[in-house]
Design a protein around this motif. Structure first.
Motif, short mmCIF file in Angstrom:
data_model
loop_
_atom_site.label_atom_id
_atom_site.label_comp_id
_atom_site.label_asym_id
_atom_site.label_seq_id
_atom_site.Cartn_x
_atom_site.Cartn_y
_atom_site.Cartn_z
N MET A 1 0.81 -1.21 0.00
CA MET A 1 0.00 0.00 0.00
C MET A 1 0.84 1.26 0.00
O MET A 1 0.41 2.30 -0.51
CB MET A 1 -0.96 -0.01 1.19
N CYS B 1 -2.74 -2.49 -5.39
CA CYS B 1 -3.99 -2.46 -4.61
C CYS B 1 -4.58 -3.85 -4.43
O CYS B 1 -5.14 -4.17 -3.37
CB CYS B 1 -5.00 -1.54 -5.27
N LEU C 1 -9.30 4.52 2.84
CA LEU C 1 -9.10 4.86 1.42
C LEU C 1 -9.59 6.26 1.09
O LEU C 1 -9.08 6.90 0.16
CB LEU C 1 -9.79 3.83 0.53
N ALA D 1 -7.19 8.90 -0.81
CA ALA D 1 -7.60 9.45 -2.10
C ALA D 1 -7.44 10.96 -2.17
O ALA D 1 -7.09 11.51 -3.22
CB ALA D 1 -9.05 9.06 -2.40
#
Length: 312
Positions: A79, A124, A146, A150
């Motif tokens: 990640m 991902c 997330l 983002a």
């Protein structure tokens, strides 16, 4: 740019495995995912480990679950790579204006945006495979992160404290470690999460000191620019808050003496960093930033040894 196709990046450790051993065709993709700079995934991983060790002690376990620690490491590597790739896709035009970042794979033309997107999806999927190994509650906690991930790349355009948003994302492991072991979130998890946020803002401000001359040209905002001549004070306050919140987490988790020893070692390391900060010393700023892996491991060691000792 032909002259930068196989150029090691300035913040990568000399002689790292990507530059020495990886096939030349793979290097731009590995660099895009920051595989040549492991400090990023270490800093993402350590709040997970802190929280897992703290939860183990509070729940009467003989130390954190080794399988979960390994999963957190794999997930952090994947990640961190995904986050960096996404960040570079968004920032490729800004990166081209900053001396330290203009030779990254995207702004230098070594990797196309479409190729970067394929790499992002693959990383991902690895992260998703890791997340699905945990309990349902932990999966929900992980997915919730997330949203922050983002929006982070856009924050340096609109706020002078993008490091705070980075902290919200990078510290998320402070919640994940507890959720994975306990299947719920208790007060110590929120305090260790807060400690990791403050720690992240502090160390990333040190990192941002490297770009304090170029960032205004590129229109990039940062806490280093916000603190300006008072950067040492600002970083010191962040680190002090991190220590106080970690102390609260330890107290609420009813941890023992070794947890406090680990916290004392962590505090001493942060104090050493503040003492060593020198404005205009880019190499020194990078060294101090990278030293936070050791600071975080000191706290993790104390929390882990305390959990083991209390179970004996």
């Amino acid at each position: 740019m032909i002259d930068s196709i196989d150029r090691p990046l300035p913040d990568a450790p000399r002689g790292n495995w990507v530059d020495r051993y990886a096939p030349q065709a793979w290097r731009p993709y590995l660099r895009l995912a920051r595989m040549d700079r492991p400090i990023g995934w270490w800093l993402l991983l350590l709040p997970c480990w802190w929280s897992a060790a703290l939860a183990a002690g509070a729940l009467g376990r003989a130390g954190p679950d080794l399988w979960q620690l390994a999963l957190f490491m794999i997930g952090a590597i994947a990640m961190r790579g995904a986050g960096s790739t996404y960040n570079d896709i968004v920032d490729r035009d800004l990166d081209a204006k900053v001396a330290r970042t203009r030779h990254r794979p995207l702004p230098s033309g070594q990797v196309t945006p479409r190729q970067a997107l394929v790499l992002l999806i693959a990383l991902c999927l690895v992260g998703l495979a890791v997340l699905l190994q945990f309990n349902g509650f932990a999966i929900m906690v992980g997915v919730a992160s997330l949203v922050i991930v983002a929006i982070y790349p856009f924050m340096k355009r609109v706020t002078s404290m993008p490091q705070l948003v980075l902290g919200l994302a990078f510290a998320w492991g402070g919640l994940m470690g507890w959720a994975a072991l306990a299947g719920r979130l208790d007060p110590p998890a929120f305090f260790i999460y807060g400690a990791a946020i403050a720690w992240t803002v502090g160390y990333d401000t040190i990192y941002a000191l490297q770009d304090i001359e170029d960032d205004p040209i590129a229109g990039i905002k940062s806490s280093a620019r916000l603190f300006g001549a008072h950067a040492r004070l600002g970083i010191g306050l962040c680190f002090a808050l991190a220590v106080l919140l970690a102390l609260a987490a330890i107290v609420l988790a009813h941890a023992g003496a070794l947890a406090y020893v680990g916290l004392a070692a962590f505090t001493a390391h942060l104090g050493w960093q503040i003492w060593r900060i020198r404005r205009g010393d880019e190499a020194g700023a990078l060294m101090l930033f990278q030293s936070n892996r050791d600071a975080g491991l000191l706290l993790f060691a104390g929390l882990t040894l305390d959990a083991i000792l209390r179970h004996l």
